[in-house]
Design an enzyme around this catalytic site. Sequence first.
Site, mmCIF file in Angstrom:
data_model
loop_
_atom_site.group_PDB
_atom_site.id
_atom_site.type_symbol
_atom_site.label_atom_id
_atom_site.label_comp_id
_atom_site.label_asym_id
_atom_site.label_seq_id
_atom_site.Cartn_x
_atom_site.Cartn_y
_atom_site.Cartn_z
ATOM 1 N N TYR A 1 44.078 26.989 18.573
ATOM 2 C CA TYR A 1 44.748 26.901 19.870
ATOM 3 C C TYR A 1 43.699 26.726 20.965
ATOM 4 O O TYR A 1 42.751 27.505 21.049
ATOM 5 C CB TYR A 1 45.587 28.163 20.145
ATOM 6 C CG TYR A 1 46.464 27.949 21.346
ATOM 7 C CD1 TYR A 1 47.773 27.510 21.197
ATOM 8 C CD2 TYR A 1 45.971 28.116 22.636
ATOM 9 C CE1 TYR A 1 48.569 27.248 22.295
ATOM 10 C CE2 TYR A 1 46.757 27.846 23.742
ATOM 11 C CZ TYR A 1 48.056 27.422 23.569
ATOM 12 O OH TYR A 1 48.843 27.149 24.658
ATOM 13 N N GLN B 1 29.419 36.997 34.514
ATOM 14 C CA GLN B 1 30.555 37.600 33.822
ATOM 15 C C GLN B 1 31.751 37.712 34.755
ATOM 16 O O GLN B 1 32.873 37.378 34.398
ATOM 17 C CB GLN B 1 30.143 39.000 33.336
ATOM 18 C CG GLN B 1 30.949 39.475 32.165
ATOM 19 C CD GLN B 1 30.786 38.541 30.987
ATOM 20 O OE1 GLN B 1 29.717 38.025 30.729
ATOM 21 N NE2 GLN B 1 31.863 38.282 30.288
ATOM 22 N N HIS C 1 34.422 34.845 35.574
ATOM 23 C CA HIS C 1 35.390 34.395 34.576
ATOM 24 C C HIS C 1 36.824 34.617 35.029
ATOM 25 O O HIS C 1 37.695 33.783 34.842
ATOM 26 C CB HIS C 1 35.212 35.174 33.268
ATOM 27 C CG HIS C 1 34.338 34.479 32.283
ATOM 28 N ND1 HIS C 1 34.659 33.292 31.717
ATOM 29 C CD2 HIS C 1 33.116 34.806 31.774
ATOM 30 C CE1 HIS C 1 33.695 32.903 30.890
ATOM 31 N NE2 HIS C 1 32.739 33.799 30.913
ATOM 32 N N GLU D 1 31.565 43.748 24.832
ATOM 33 C CA GLU D 1 31.542 42.423 24.201
ATOM 34 C C GLU D 1 30.105 41.882 24.238
ATOM 35 O O GLU D 1 29.578 41.422 23.230
ATOM 36 C CB GLU D 1 32.479 41.510 25.003
ATOM 37 C CG GLU D 1 32.609 40.116 24.452
ATOM 38 C CD GLU D 1 33.381 39.204 25.409
ATOM 39 O OE1 GLU D 1 33.595 39.604 26.583
ATOM 40 O OE2 GLU D 1 33.761 38.096 24.995
ATOM 41 N N HIS D 2 29.484 41.928 25.430
ATOM 42 C CA HIS D 2 28.109 41.460 25.601
ATOM 43 C C HIS D 2 27.231 42.604 26.099
ATOM 44 O O HIS D 2 27.616 43.302 27.035
ATOM 45 C CB HIS D 2 28.031 40.352 26.662
ATOM 46 C CG HIS D 2 28.965 39.209 26.427
ATOM 47 N ND1 HIS D 2 30.096 39.000 27.189
ATOM 48 C CD2 HIS D 2 28.935 38.200 25.518
ATOM 49 C CE1 HIS D 2 30.722 37.910 26.757
ATOM 50 N NE2 HIS D 2 30.056 37.409 25.739
ATOM 51 N N ASP E 1 26.629 31.620 25.598
ATOM 52 C CA ASP E 1 27.964 31.035 25.737
ATOM 53 C C ASP E 1 27.988 29.583 25.274
ATOM 54 O O ASP E 1 29.040 29.071 24.900
ATOM 55 C CB ASP E 1 28.411 31.061 27.202
ATOM 56 C CG ASP E 1 28.942 32.412 27.607
ATOM 57 O OD1 ASP E 1 29.280 33.201 26.706
ATOM 58 O OD2 ASP E 1 29.017 32.691 28.821
ATOM 59 N N HIS F 1 51.882 50.933 -16.861
ATOM 60 C CA HIS F 1 50.461 50.648 -16.643
ATOM 61 C C HIS F 1 49.667 51.087 -17.873
ATOM 62 O O HIS F 1 48.842 50.341 -18.407
ATOM 63 C CB HIS F 1 49.932 51.400 -15.417
ATOM 64 C CG HIS F 1 50.268 50.755 -14.100
ATOM 65 N ND1 HIS F 1 51.554 50.569 -13.664
ATOM 66 C CD2 HIS F 1 49.461 50.236 -13.129
ATOM 67 C CE1 HIS F 1 51.525 49.978 -12.475
ATOM 68 N NE2 HIS F 1 50.271 49.766 -12.132
#
Lengths: 430, 430
Positions: free
Chosen positions: A130, A259, A262, A327-328, A361, A420
Amino acid sequence: MAALLDAGAPDFEARFSALLAQKREVSEDVDNAVRAIIREVRTKGDVALCDYTRKFDRFDITPAKLRVTEAEIAAAWKACDPATLEALHLARERIESHHKRQKPEDERYTDGVGVELGHRWTAVEAVGLYVPGGTAAYPSSVLMNAVPAKVAGVPRLVMVVPTPDGKLNPLVLAAAKISGVDEIYRVGGAQAVAALAFGTETIKPVAKIVGPGNAYVAAAKRQVFGTVGIDMIAGPSEVVVVADKSANPQWVAADLLAQAEHDEAAQSILVTNSAEFAAEVSSAVTLQLATLPRGNIASASWANFGAIILVKDLEASVPLVDRLAPEHLEIESDKAEEIAGKVRNAGAIFIGSHTPEAVGDYVGGSNHVLPTARSARFSSGLGVLDFVKRTSILKCSPKSLAEIGPAAVKLAEAEGLQAHARSITIRLER
Amino acid sequence: MAALLDAGAPDFEARFSALLAQKREVSEDVDNAVRAIIREVRTKGDVALCDYTRKFDRFDITPAKLRVTEAEIAAAWKACDPATLEALHLARERIESHHKRQKPEDERYTDGVGVELGHRWTAVEAVGLYVPGGTAAYPSSVLMNAVPAKVAGVPRLVMVVPTPDGKLNPLVLAAAKISGVDEIYRVGGAQAVAALAFGTETIKPVAKIVGPGNAYVAAAKRQVFGTVGIDMIAGPSEVVVVADKSANPQWVAADLLAQAEHDEAAQSILVTNSAEFAAEVSSAVTLQLATLPRGNIASASWANFGAIILVKDLEASVPLVDRLAPEHLEIESDKAEEIAGKVRNAGAIFIGSHTPEAVGDYVGGSNHVLPTARSARFSSGLGVLDFVKRTSILKCSPKSLAEIGPAAVKLAEAEGLQAHARSITIRLER
């Protein structure tokens, strides 16, 4: 202005906990709308897909025109700035080289009692990617999702991208072309996710869906999970910069703003052992904001979610970083390697003053799809492993079955599973 | 009797598609009930946990008694049959040895232009293991979930297990003890999942929750996903046996029934190139059913969901297997290795006539937690990778940043992200 927290202050734990618990996204409740869209696409196929596209993307479409043609891709390619295409090529090459090293190996061995064990990795047979339309249509994001899938050996990689008012960013098509995407369809939203999961007359179903999207896309991915695999649900981006006075406050300010630009819900946090350095960064942020095209967005993010945390020494940043699980993580200090080695929870670490997160990035080679919203506590960035799966292999001989079978019978009986047990004893009776 | 499908018949594609689309589970809609339970536990902590336990598990409990004590574990150990404990030990050792080979390696390298790249794997800091109570309390399942977590290096492994009427299977405690579980709490259901995800006064929160459970547990896991990581949502078990006349029909029948006895919703499918062999297996199933303690369950599973598929040769079974993507695949034929090598979608493959799937359930060494409901198309069985996560690492020098930075600036500008571009150019200006 960003919040200022002092790790030595008596109210620190309360304020830090509040920072951790802060909700940066209002999650729209679109579940019912999405459920209806998925039902329509499952029932009516292409017709529903075209109807929703007319309604949401405002242009006329027929099933025959859903797929983007080779000619359109070639035309888009020609429309791109050659220097940008060259940069895209460099990015693709670097991402490909790095991800090739992530390919896991098959294994097969015989253990001490003669049992053969092993596993075999195979690529997912078909993957849907996507790609958001409009302003968030980022060619770099196409590379970061498509290249690892192709490195993994996915034979069929299908891209869907909404084209509001019929418009499509040529660079997105160029990125799809150079990363080996096999089919591209001009559809988006929950309807595109439904088409990928269940198939229509034109779009054959896939086994896994990856890529970012808005609230509708995220809800659709959650709803089709199980029918197909999905990647993580990405939240707003975030960075933690751990820095001491050896770092350049202008550079750190630039990184915090990279950052923040964004999204208003993005988060930038500085952790430092120097109040003086903190003040310098803070002033630099204010100055740089003034000349930033996306200054309004960055300013809102910094004011609402930005933070500066003072610690007694950089060592003390480690437990805070692990709780934030960013995240970073950038570490700008002479002790960067040492600190990096102690962190448990971070999606990616950028070491030293010459590794701004933005280089990662695009062209660093590692993946920019990383766990957000503290999920680095339990998950990893996107990679080749997300496009393969492991089949385990077991092989007994009459002798090795005789060796380990009786213990299995014992346990099967203890669990009350006589069939079994019998499937083993029937082979041992001979 | 199971359905009989002939791959050569004109209606085969329609019947096979219907088999694939068959729903074997009625998914109860318990989402609202679960949402309320989670809310209560988040708000009231231990008090809510004890209230729900009193209500659902029918015994009196106080916060101080939630945790199972060392003395109780020691007493349970003594209550176990020594031969079964020995079998449990063998299972643990074999699972541990095999999973140790799954530990992924860290990497760090410098590429051609001087950029340092790499990744570091770290264990998830705390994991919750859900173990169902009552009849489904399987000690083997404790081993299969707990041992890989400990091999991965998870420092805190917390088990929750409901104890209906206060009763707990001693073997489950023994399995927890030998696999290194750190804390055990006598709670279950959605309330236990909520406690693991959000924490209470007594139970500290974890970062990931694994393990099977009923509809309430599955719904709770879905709802807390994001706050914590979760493993797959397991559906009813299934086996596909691919066999030719070289196989023993009695053995194959025993294997089909071993799967069928799990659950009325379990599924056993035989794929063979011999109508005669199919008839022999079918008769053997009927005969063996008569003497099976769980015969009623197995019989219902075989009648409702069992199938025998006739193919012209075993080679022709491969595309059918890939569409079924079974949790377990047994191949009993001289050509077993060859067929196994061609299959893309299967959770685990058991090769040859002396590898009944049940041996893999207990002591094979590989994991018995495997993807169900066709999810082997996109996911893998449980393993060490589920308990670790990867942090990527990037490090540029002034020289390597100068080398790749300009391309990143080009792409950032093309995406309209000027602060991204600036965070690089500001470092190149020097």
